[in-house]
Design an enzyme around this catalytic site. Structure first.
Site, PDB file in Angstrom:
ATOM      1  N   ILE A 211      10.019   7.404 -37.839  1.00  0.00           N
ATOM      2  CA  ILE A 211      10.381   7.642 -36.638  1.00  0.00           C
ATOM      3  C   ILE A 211       9.770   6.317 -36.107  1.00  0.00           C
ATOM      4  O   ILE A 211       9.322   5.792 -34.764  1.00  0.00           O
ATOM      5  CB  ILE A 211       9.330   9.550 -35.574  1.00  0.00           C
ATOM      6  CG1 ILE A 211       7.428   8.919 -35.023  1.00  0.00           C
ATOM      7  CG2 ILE A 211       9.375  10.127 -35.262  1.00  0.00           C
ATOM      8  CD1 ILE A 211       7.120   9.541 -35.052  1.00  0.00           C
ATOM      9  N   ASP A 212       9.077   5.568 -36.808  1.00  0.00           N
ATOM     10  CA  ASP A 212       8.010   4.586 -35.925  1.00  0.00           C
ATOM     11  C   ASP A 212       9.352   3.404 -36.338  1.00  0.00           C
ATOM     12  O   ASP A 212       9.085   2.423 -36.126  1.00  0.00           O
ATOM     13  CB  ASP A 212       7.002   4.050 -37.106  1.00  0.00           C
ATOM     14  CG  ASP A 212       5.554   5.075 -37.480  1.00  0.00           C
ATOM     15  OD1 ASP A 212       5.705   5.659 -36.515  1.00  0.00           O
ATOM     16  OD2 ASP A 212       4.623   4.789 -38.021  1.00  0.00           O
TER      17      ASP A 212
END
Ligand code: ATP
Length: 831
Positions: A211-212
């Site tokens: 998700i980063d």
């Protein structure tokens, strides 16, 4: 080939779409497909015991004649104990309902590597997280663990592995591949496998689920767009309460080593200040700089303050920057009523957005191709994306570059850290500074200042307002005068033009529709009068944001230069239309918002269709004579059929489609039929309308399936623009501004004294003798992996002016419609 897939590390939205896509694409290529539960931990644990109640007796969904439903190499056999039903627990509930429960006592009893079939992954699109489980495995970091993992794979004859995870997981995969030959030898020498028992080459491919968005050499990682959606939803919600109370909010978002989420949230949420690890705040101390910026915003009347802090943010000395500290500074020094919101795990969760369905699907297909083409001499690949192109990059190069960012940060070499991020990241950061901070001191000298007109054209599209906001703020920062033309060319003729202010556009980031107002009138309505208005208002440059109308208008203005000197200014078109029908460019603002609106609607419709078990919903989309939204919508929703104007609809197509649906529903387990979606563009056929097709399906479906229709109409324009549309709006709009600045300067320089000094703010109302080159009337386009300027004259040969679309489209050339159909195993039609 026997291919296994696992998800590893932190979960992210879109991982299920990866599994679905890899399984289906691999089956279509004649491979056997396996899933590994719980990441590398499952690989180490392997299949120690068989779960005794696994049964396929209740299935009824094993195709009687597989050839009918899929290509010949998609082999199904009733004797296969693992196929289709093997993801069911003893009580018949699906794996996807029970996976992960093993920790609570409901166990698959030591069965971690499981063969899966076509229907096992059906409907996985809409689910967040990963249904096959993920874990962090200490055992796999050890040689013993990897030896056991190799044994477990060899036992099942698997020698190809797809890993979806972060950089740690992909490193693990590469270590495993490098070690594989020695692991095989060791197993042979231990007598655990026979001397010819193991392939000496392990094929691996990595997909980045994180998700980063922290992986180098790819613009986006799977799950990052959804996380950004969650953050932007939170910011939009917070903004209204912040405005009501005139409050400040400090938001903590995820990102230990990568500030992408904080940065993109800052850009698309319209934040005042951000803190990211790669670029610590300037100023000594930074607290002064932050207060100075926020104070300036407050002084001109801004009622909200949003500060975003990445969880890994720090100052230039690597001292962590904490949200509570930021809060106390804002409270104590500026007297702001400040609140802290930590978004935490809400960022991970939820239904994947459209991008996190499309990207993993395309990447999954590419991953299978990469595996099939892999040889002992090729490197392990990671599948990435650059602008709009799915790429293969050497996995360890990407991992090394990712690690180099962390190392550069640790050594306080922030310039290097930034240089190692992809160009989009760097441009987004400068875009944030250009559009977020009110700075008085950076203005250009008066001779370089321009009067920049901005106009919206055609139907509203998500991101139009965000693009305008970015342009306005950039103009003010440079000393230009931004002029908003309201209601397109009609408004121009009515003198409906106003100077736009920094604060006036503050809330436009999250606004859907068109704040300036828009219509379809072209300049040819009265070209001479339009020219006189250009002169009267002293336009030095014009940006038109819109779809095919804006393109047509640009063409008319460029041609009009023959007669009207006032059109000899830089004019740009920034494509914004949900139909994505502007020639040449692969992306228009608003198309992502529209796809998300379509996905939301279709998820709800599919739920209803599934509740009624056996209903086929024919969903009608907008898009004019361009099938982009229908095609990509079908890919993003897992629709089983798609009808577009480009392909048209024939009686033969419909006959085959009915046959396909009948076969498919006949194969569904009794009582377990699912709803299915058919996506149809509004004008795909003048004869076979939505109503006709729906009735035809209903009639032909008999007792097998029923049919209903739904028209999405204007809902597809979307309410709130998606974060991707907002962020791209800012990036492309700023590129447009740089373009007009450069051409303005060039024209001035070339004028050799003719009219010099007549441009700029001082030029209002006077004539001009400049000559604009054809290149100065251009469209900003995304083509494959790059952003390119195309002079409008050169666009013409690619345009179908009658049908108001490009002569072709990337989604047609890349066979997206065929992919949609192959992912539901519809046999390809030979028309
Ligand atoms: P996230 O970005 O969510 O942290 P990640 O993939 O980077 O995801 P990690 O915890 O670093 O998450 O790695 C996941 C798993 O990959 C580890 O638990 C371990 O089993 C395996 N792994 C990581 N690095 C190695 C390595 N050098 N050798 C073998 N296995 C590894």
């Amino acid at each position: 080939m026997k291919i296994a897939i696992l998800t590893s590390g932190g979960d992210s939205a879109g991982m299920n779409a990866v599994v679905r896509s890899v399984v289906k694409a691999a089956i279509l290529k004649g491979c056997e497909t396996w899933i590994v539960r719980e990441g590398y931990e499952g690989l180490v644990r392997g299949n120690t015991e068989y779960y005794e109640t696994i049964s396929h007796s209740d299935s009824g969904i094993i195709p009687p004649d597989p050839k009918e439903i899929a290509p010949a190499h998609y082999k199904l056999s009733e004797d296969d104990p693992y196929l289709i039903q093997n993801l069911r627990f003893g009580d018949g509930s699906l794996l996807k309902d029970g996976i992960g429960d093993y920790a609570e006592g409901r166990t698959l009893k030591g069965r971690y590597i499981i063969r899966v079939g076509w229907d096992d992954v059906r409907g996985w699109f809409t689910e967040g997280g990963t249904l096959i489980g993920t874990a962090r495995s200490a055992a796999f970091r050890t040689h013993e663990g990897r030896l056991q993992a190799a044994y477990n794979l060899l036992k099942e004859g698997i020698d190809a592995l797809v890993v979806c995870g972060g950089d740690g997981s992909l490193t693990g995969a590469d270590v495993f591949r490098a070690e594989w030959p020695t692991l095989v030898k060791e197993l042979e020498s231990q007598g655990r496998i026979s001397s010819s028992g193991g392939s000496t080459h392990l094929r691996i491919v990595g997909l980045v689920g994180s998700i980063d968005n922290d992986m180098s050499m790819t613009d986006l990682t799977i799950g990052a767009p959804t996380a950004l959606h969650r953050i932007c939803e939170a910011i939009d919600n917070i903004n209204s309460t912040a405005f009501s109370h005139s409050r400040a909010f400090v938001l903590e978002v995820m990102g230990r080593h990568c500030g992408w989420l904080a940065l993109l949230a800052g850009v698309s949420g319209g934040a005042d200040f951000i803190f990211i690890p790669e670029s610590p705040p300037e100023g000594n101390p930074w607290e002064d700089a932050m207060c100075e910026t926020i104070k300036r915003h407050r002084m001109i009347g801004k009622r909200t303050t949003i500060v975003i802090v990445a969880e890994g943010a720090h100052d230039v000395n690597l001292e962590p920057i904490r949200v509570e500290h930021v809060k106390s500074i804002l409270t104590d020094r500026l007297g702001l009523d400040t609140r802290v919101t930590t978004l935490g795990h809400t960022q991970r969760g939820g239904r994947p957005c459209a991008f996190d369905r499309i990207l993993p699907t395309l990447q999954g297909v590419e991953a299978v191709n990469a595996l099939l083409e892999s040889t002992p001499d090729t490197p392990s690949y990671m599948i990435g994306i650059q602008e709009n192109k799915i790429t293969r990059v050497p996995l360890m190069e990407a991992v090394a570059m990712t690690k180099a960012v962390s190392e550069a940060i640790a050594q306080k070499d922030f310039n290097k850290a930034m240089s190692l991020r992809d160009p989009e990241f760097i441009e987004s950061l400068s875009g944030f500074f250009a559009t977020s901070a009110l700075e008085e001191q950076k203005k250009l000298p008066p001779s370089k200042q321009m009067r920049v007109a901005i106009m919206h054209m055609g139907a509203p599209a998500g991101g139009m307002n965000a693009a305008t906001r970015a342009a306005v703020r950039y103009c003010l920062r440079q000393g230009h005068t931004p002029l908003g033309i309201h209601n397109g060319f009609r408004g121009l003729l009515d003198d409906n033009i106003h100077e736009l202010s920094w604060l006036g556009v503050d809330t436009w980031m999250a606004r859907g529709g068109s704040e300036l107002g828009t219509n379809r009138t072209l300049p040819s309505v009265d070209l001479g009068c339009v020219a006189s208005k250009f002169q009267q208002f002293g336009f030095d440059a014009l940006m038109m944001i819109g779809g095919f109308e804006a393109f047509s208008a640009l063409l008319e203005l460029e041609e009009g230069r023959k007669h009207y000197p006032s059109f000899h200014i830089p004019i740009v078109h920034l494509p914004a239309t949900i139909s994505n029908n502007v020639p040449v460019t692969e992306y228009s603002l608003g198309s992502d918002t529209s796809l998300n609106a379509l996905v939301d609607a279709c998820d709800a419709i599919k739920q209803s269709a599934s509740a009624s078990r056996n209903r086929v919903f024919v969903v009608e989309t907008q898009g004019g004579k361009c099938g982009y939204i229908a095609t990509m919508g079908a890919l993003a929703t897992g629709a089983c059929l798609v009808y577009t104007p480009e392909s048209g609809i024939s009686l033969n197509t419909l006959r085959e489609d009915v046959k396909f649906l009948k076969t498919r529903y006949a194969l569904d387990a009794k009582g377990k039929s699912e709803g299915r979606l058919v996506i149809k563009n509004e004008v795909a056929s003048p004869v076979y309308t939505t109503d006709v097709i729906t009735k035809m399906f209903k009639e032909e479906g008999g007792s097998l399936f029923d049919s209903r229709s739904a028209s999405l109409g204007h809902t597809l324009q979307g309410g709130v623009p998606s974060p991707i549309d907002r962020a791209r709006a800012v990036r492309l709009s700023l590129k447009c501004m740089t373009f007009v600045e450069q051409h303005f300067q060039k024209m001035k320089a070339q004028s050799h004294g003719h009219g010099v000094g007549q441009g700029g703010s001082s030029g209002q109302g006077r004539g001009r003798h400049w000559h604009a080159s054809p290149e100065s009337a251009a469209v900003i386009t995304i083509q494959s992996s790059s952003i390119k300027w195309v002079p409008v004259r050169d666009m013409v040969e690619h345009a179908d002016m009658d049908k108001r679309r490009g002569k072709t489209g990337w989604w047609i050339e890349s066979g997206i419609k065929e992919l949609v159909e192959s992912l539901v195993a519809r046999p390809q039609l030979v028309n």
